[in-house]
Design an enzyme around this catalytic site. Structure first.
Site, mmCIF file in Angstrom:
data_model
loop_
_atom_site.group_PDB
_atom_site.id
_atom_site.type_symbol
_atom_site.label_atom_id
_atom_site.label_comp_id
_atom_site.label_asym_id
_atom_site.label_seq_id
_atom_site.Cartn_x
_atom_site.Cartn_y
_atom_site.Cartn_z
ATOM 1 N N TYR A 86 0.887 -1.199 -0.018
ATOM 2 C CA TYR A 86 -0.162 -0.212 -0.190
ATOM 3 C C TYR A 86 0.775 1.116 -0.239
ATOM 4 O O TYR A 86 0.635 2.344 -0.719
ATOM 5 C CB TYR A 86 -0.961 0.049 1.305
ATOM 6 C CG TYR A 86 -2.114 1.123 1.090
ATOM 7 C CD1 TYR A 86 -3.100 1.013 0.527
ATOM 8 C CD2 TYR A 86 -1.673 2.327 1.706
ATOM 9 C CE1 TYR A 86 -4.023 2.159 0.433
ATOM 10 C CE2 TYR A 86 -2.498 3.314 1.539
ATOM 11 C CZ TYR A 86 -3.627 3.403 1.021
ATOM 12 O OH TYR A 86 -4.683 4.132 0.841
ATOM 13 N N PHE A 138 -7.371 22.179 -24.189
ATOM 14 C CA PHE A 138 -7.739 20.766 -24.291
ATOM 15 C C PHE A 138 -9.106 20.528 -23.419
ATOM 16 O O PHE A 138 -9.054 21.072 -22.319
ATOM 17 C CB PHE A 138 -6.544 19.700 -23.956
ATOM 18 C CG PHE A 138 -7.102 18.256 -23.974
ATOM 19 C CD1 PHE A 138 -7.413 18.003 -25.230
ATOM 20 C CD2 PHE A 138 -7.260 17.706 -22.928
ATOM 21 C CE1 PHE A 138 -7.808 16.698 -25.729
ATOM 22 C CE2 PHE A 138 -7.791 16.299 -23.309
ATOM 23 C CZ PHE A 138 -7.967 15.861 -24.587
ATOM 24 N N THR A 139 -9.856 19.711 -23.680
ATOM 25 C CA THR A 139 -11.124 19.552 -22.990
ATOM 26 C C THR A 139 -11.100 19.371 -21.584
ATOM 27 O O THR A 139 -11.702 20.159 -20.915
ATOM 28 C CB THR A 139 -11.847 18.279 -23.712
ATOM 29 O OG1 THR A 139 -11.007 17.046 -23.368
ATOM 30 C CG2 THR A 139 -12.259 18.700 -25.127
ATOM 31 N N ASP A 229 1.662 20.370 -20.285
ATOM 32 C CA ASP A 229 1.039 19.298 -20.541
ATOM 33 C C ASP A 229 2.042 18.622 -21.435
ATOM 34 O O ASP A 229 2.160 18.465 -22.514
ATOM 35 C CB ASP A 229 -0.089 19.547 -21.363
ATOM 36 C CG ASP A 229 -1.088 18.521 -21.527
ATOM 37 O OD1 ASP A 229 -0.503 17.339 -21.488
ATOM 38 O OD2 ASP A 229 -2.190 18.416 -21.575
ATOM 39 N N LYS A 272 -0.388 8.030 -23.296
ATOM 40 C CA LYS A 272 -0.014 8.211 -24.436
ATOM 41 C C LYS A 272 1.422 7.967 -24.737
ATOM 42 O O LYS A 272 1.829 6.925 -25.043
ATOM 43 C CB LYS A 272 -0.384 9.890 -24.898
ATOM 44 C CG LYS A 272 -1.941 10.146 -25.281
ATOM 45 C CD LYS A 272 -2.388 10.315 -24.010
ATOM 46 C CE LYS A 272 -3.895 11.100 -24.281
ATOM 47 N NZ LYS A 272 -4.823 11.198 -23.086
ATOM 48 N N ARG A 396 -13.553 16.311 -33.320
ATOM 49 C CA ARG A 396 -12.778 17.306 -32.404
ATOM 50 C C ARG A 396 -13.340 18.842 -33.254
ATOM 51 O O ARG A 396 -12.686 19.390 -33.875
ATOM 52 C CB ARG A 396 -11.411 17.255 -32.664
ATOM 53 C CG ARG A 396 -10.904 15.896 -31.599
ATOM 54 C CD ARG A 396 -10.601 16.081 -30.612
ATOM 55 N NE ARG A 396 -11.651 15.984 -29.511
ATOM 56 C CZ ARG A 396 -11.621 15.395 -28.354
ATOM 57 N NH1 ARG A 396 -10.460 15.223 -27.822
ATOM 58 N NH2 ARG A 396 -12.741 15.591 -27.436
ATOM 59 N N PHE A 463 -19.097 15.669 -25.590
ATOM 60 C CA PHE A 463 -18.663 15.021 -26.595
ATOM 61 C C PHE A 463 -18.635 13.426 -26.442
ATOM 62 O O PHE A 463 -18.911 12.548 -26.972
ATOM 63 C CB PHE A 463 -17.334 15.370 -27.276
ATOM 64 C CG PHE A 463 -16.347 15.175 -26.205
ATOM 65 C CD1 PHE A 463 -16.108 16.386 -25.394
ATOM 66 C CD2 PHE A 463 -15.464 14.367 -26.186
ATOM 67 C CE1 PHE A 463 -15.048 16.398 -24.599
ATOM 68 C CE2 PHE A 463 -14.262 14.358 -25.224
ATOM 69 C CZ PHE A 463 -14.304 15.428 -24.536
HETATM 70 N N1 F0G Z 1 -3.940 16.433 -21.888
HETATM 71 C C1 F0G Z 1 -3.950 16.241 -23.437
HETATM 72 C C2 F0G Z 1 -3.323 16.965 -24.391
HETATM 73 C C3 F0G Z 1 -4.807 15.102 -23.835
HETATM 74 O O1 F0G Z 1 -4.793 14.572 -25.035
HETATM 75 C C4 F0G Z 1 -5.370 14.080 -22.935
HETATM 76 C C5 F0G Z 1 -6.362 13.044 -22.921
HETATM 77 C C6 F0G Z 1 -5.142 14.701 -21.372
HETATM 78 C C7 F0G Z 1 -4.501 15.791 -21.058
HETATM 79 C C8 F0G Z 1 -6.017 14.045 -20.350
HETATM 80 O O2 F0G Z 1 -5.530 12.866 -19.930
HETATM 81 O O3 F0G Z 1 -7.094 10.916 -20.657
HETATM 82 O O4 F0G Z 1 -5.498 10.382 -19.173
HETATM 83 O O5 F0G Z 1 -7.075 11.853 -18.441
HETATM 84 N N2 F0G Z 1 -6.287 12.976 -24.136
HETATM 85 C C9 F0G Z 1 -7.101 11.806 -24.731
HETATM 86 C C10 F0G Z 1 -7.427 11.940 -26.285
HETATM 87 C C11 F0G Z 1 -8.529 11.667 -23.866
HETATM 88 O O6 F0G Z 1 -8.107 10.986 -26.908
HETATM 89 O O7 F0G Z 1 -7.000 12.864 -26.841
HETATM 90 P P1 F0G Z 1 -6.231 11.517 -19.316
#
Ligand code: F0G
Length: 473
Positions: A86, A138-139, A229, A272, A396, A463
């Protein structure tokens, strides 16, 4: 490289020199071929939203490169070395060391994935009413900034919003726009610059080393921090190596560390670049920020030495960090994305240029100029691609951009795109050929295609779960 030992004449005789992946396949995962009838049923059930399809109904899955990469045999072996204590797992310290070695930051907080880290950094440093400038939203990143009381302001260069601009570093921050913003809101209301590598929403477009250096200088004048990021930062430095004078002979690992040295910390979706199916982290140099984040992680993610990951996940991630910065790996990864892009460019299908790091972005505005943006052309294009061949892609555009929190209106982004995202080390060149031919087929049929209406809209990150129905003539 073998290139030197092959006699010149042989190269001339073939007239071309190909690259190939620096790996071979040890295990395969069968995928299901679907019929037209299967796909028609599935897309209706999914409300014309590719996020709502079941993966069993998908043939080639280009929804995302997130968590979909193939791990190496070393990473799989690493899973067996999971120390599931843990507290104080051996694998956490391996991970911490890898991040320090390759990214250079002092303090590490593990999280379950990228948005867990975005949550921590946003809550730790943003105050109500703050402004966060960045190179395109970014979303999830922007939503966490907004939930912490901040407002995101886009200060990316104008070329990023133009899908046909061939600017080599379309991810760059426009320092004049940033200066104007600082003058307007005051440096004390800017907790940090939100700088992303290979800007996802712009088409995977890189930031140059010169830009981050100049940004550092500007921020130093005002005492503003820069947080990165780093999700696709290893991919970003490949473009620096390729395009920026003076860096051609510098290894990716060295470039990555140099780039990060101009920033104060980073959040990471390890799903990624790092070639794992789950994981993330936050890393910062400032001890006070670290202390806050490390305290918060125990509320939202898990203890500060696992942050929502199993010990084995952290081991695979530590190995993935090393693999991600190998020059041969990166050349093949981006080479595959380009291979697909080049086929589409040859057929004059409108895509975002130059081709970026992780995906090909189809330009739905130019493919369907007759569909207005409030009838979701990119959403429709993604559905058509699935219907044609069982290929799953992602919208997108206006759906991803969501609504303005103040006015409640749709945000209409300049870019209305469909992303064909390439998982790392997963698909072959033949899959890319099939994909390109499917895009060509729906492109040829474009004039007969109509828009969609949204019939269900969730409150956050719509989305993912929104539902649509086709509009008739
Ligand atoms: N920042 C970027 C540039 C991303 O592309 C993503 C996720 C995140 C942060 C968030 O990370 O998903 O691990 O919580 N992108 C995915 C995509 C979902 O399909 O581009 P996460």
């Amino acid at each position: 490289m073998t290139i030197e030992v092959i006699p010149q004449t042989m190269g001339q005789q073939f007239g071309r020199r190909s690259w190939a992946e620096p790996w071979k396949i040890k295990m395969v995962e069968p995928i299901r071929m679907t019929s037209q009838a299967d796909r028609e049923r599935a897309i209706v059930e999914a409300g014309y939203n590719t996020f709502l399809l079941r993966s069993v109904d998908v043939y080639i899955d280009l929804l995302t490169d997130s968590g979909t990469s193939a791990m190496s045999d070393r990473q799989w072996a690493g899973l067996m070395l999971g120390d599931e204590a843990y507290a104080g797992s051996v694998n956490f310290y391996r991970l911490e060391e890898a991040i320090r070695n390759y990214y250079g930051y002092k303090h590490v907080v593990p999280t379950h994935q990228g948005r867990g880290a975005e949550h921590l950094i946003s809550q730790a440093v943003i105050k109500q009413g703050d402004t966060i400038p960045g190179n395109m939203y970014f979303t999830t990143t922007r939503l966490h900034q907004e939930l912490a009381g901040g407002t995101f302001v886009d200060v990316i260069i104008d070329e990023a919003h133009d899908p046909s601009s061939e600017h080599p570093f379309k991810g760059n921050i426009d320092l004049d726009k940033l200066q104007t913003l600082i003058d307007r809101v005051g440096a004390e209301h800017i907790p940090y610059i939100s700088l992303a590598g290979t800007v996802n929403m712009a088409g995977g477009q890189p930031v140059s080393m010169a830009n981050v250096k100049a940004l550092r200088q500007l921020c130093d004048r005002y005492g503003i921090r820069i947080y990165l990021d780093a999700t696709r930062m290893a991919e970003n430095v490949f473009f620096i190596q390729e395009r920026e004078p003076g860096y051609a002979d510098v290894p990716i690992a060295t470039l990555l560390k140099e780039f990060c040295s101009y920033t104060d910390g980073a959040w990471m979706s390890a799903k990624k670049d790092h070639l794992v199916n789950i994981g993330g982290w936050l890393a910062v140099n400032d001890h006070e920020v670290f202390d806050k984040a490390r305290n918060m992680v125990v509320i939202y993610e898990g203890l500060h030495t696992y942050g929502g990951m199993a010990g084995r996940d952290m081991e695979a991630l530590a190995i993935g960090i090393e693999e991600a910065v190998q020059d041969d790996h990166m050349r093949a990864r981006i080479g595959q994305v380009r291979y697909l892009g080049d086929l589409l460019i040859d057929w004059e299908i409108p895509i975002v240029c130059p081709v970026g790091g992780h995906a090909i972005f189809l330009d739905a505005k130019r493919i369907y100029p007759h569909i207005p943006q409030d009838q979701f052309p990119a959403q429709r294009l993604a559905a058509e691609l699935y219907l044609d061949s069982g290929i799953r892609s992602m919208e997108r555009g206006v759906v991803s951009a969501g609504r303005d929190p103040e006015s409640g209106e749709h945000r209409y982004p300049a870019l209305e795109l469909v992303r064909l995202t390439i998982p790392r080390r997963v698909y072959t060149q033949a899959h890319m050929d099939v994909t390109a031919e499917a895009v060509k087929a729906i492109y040829d049929d474009r004039e007969r295609t109509r828009g969609l209406e949204m019939v269900y809209e969730p409150e956050y990150l719509r989305f993912f779960q929104a539902r649509f129905a086709p509009l008739k003539d």
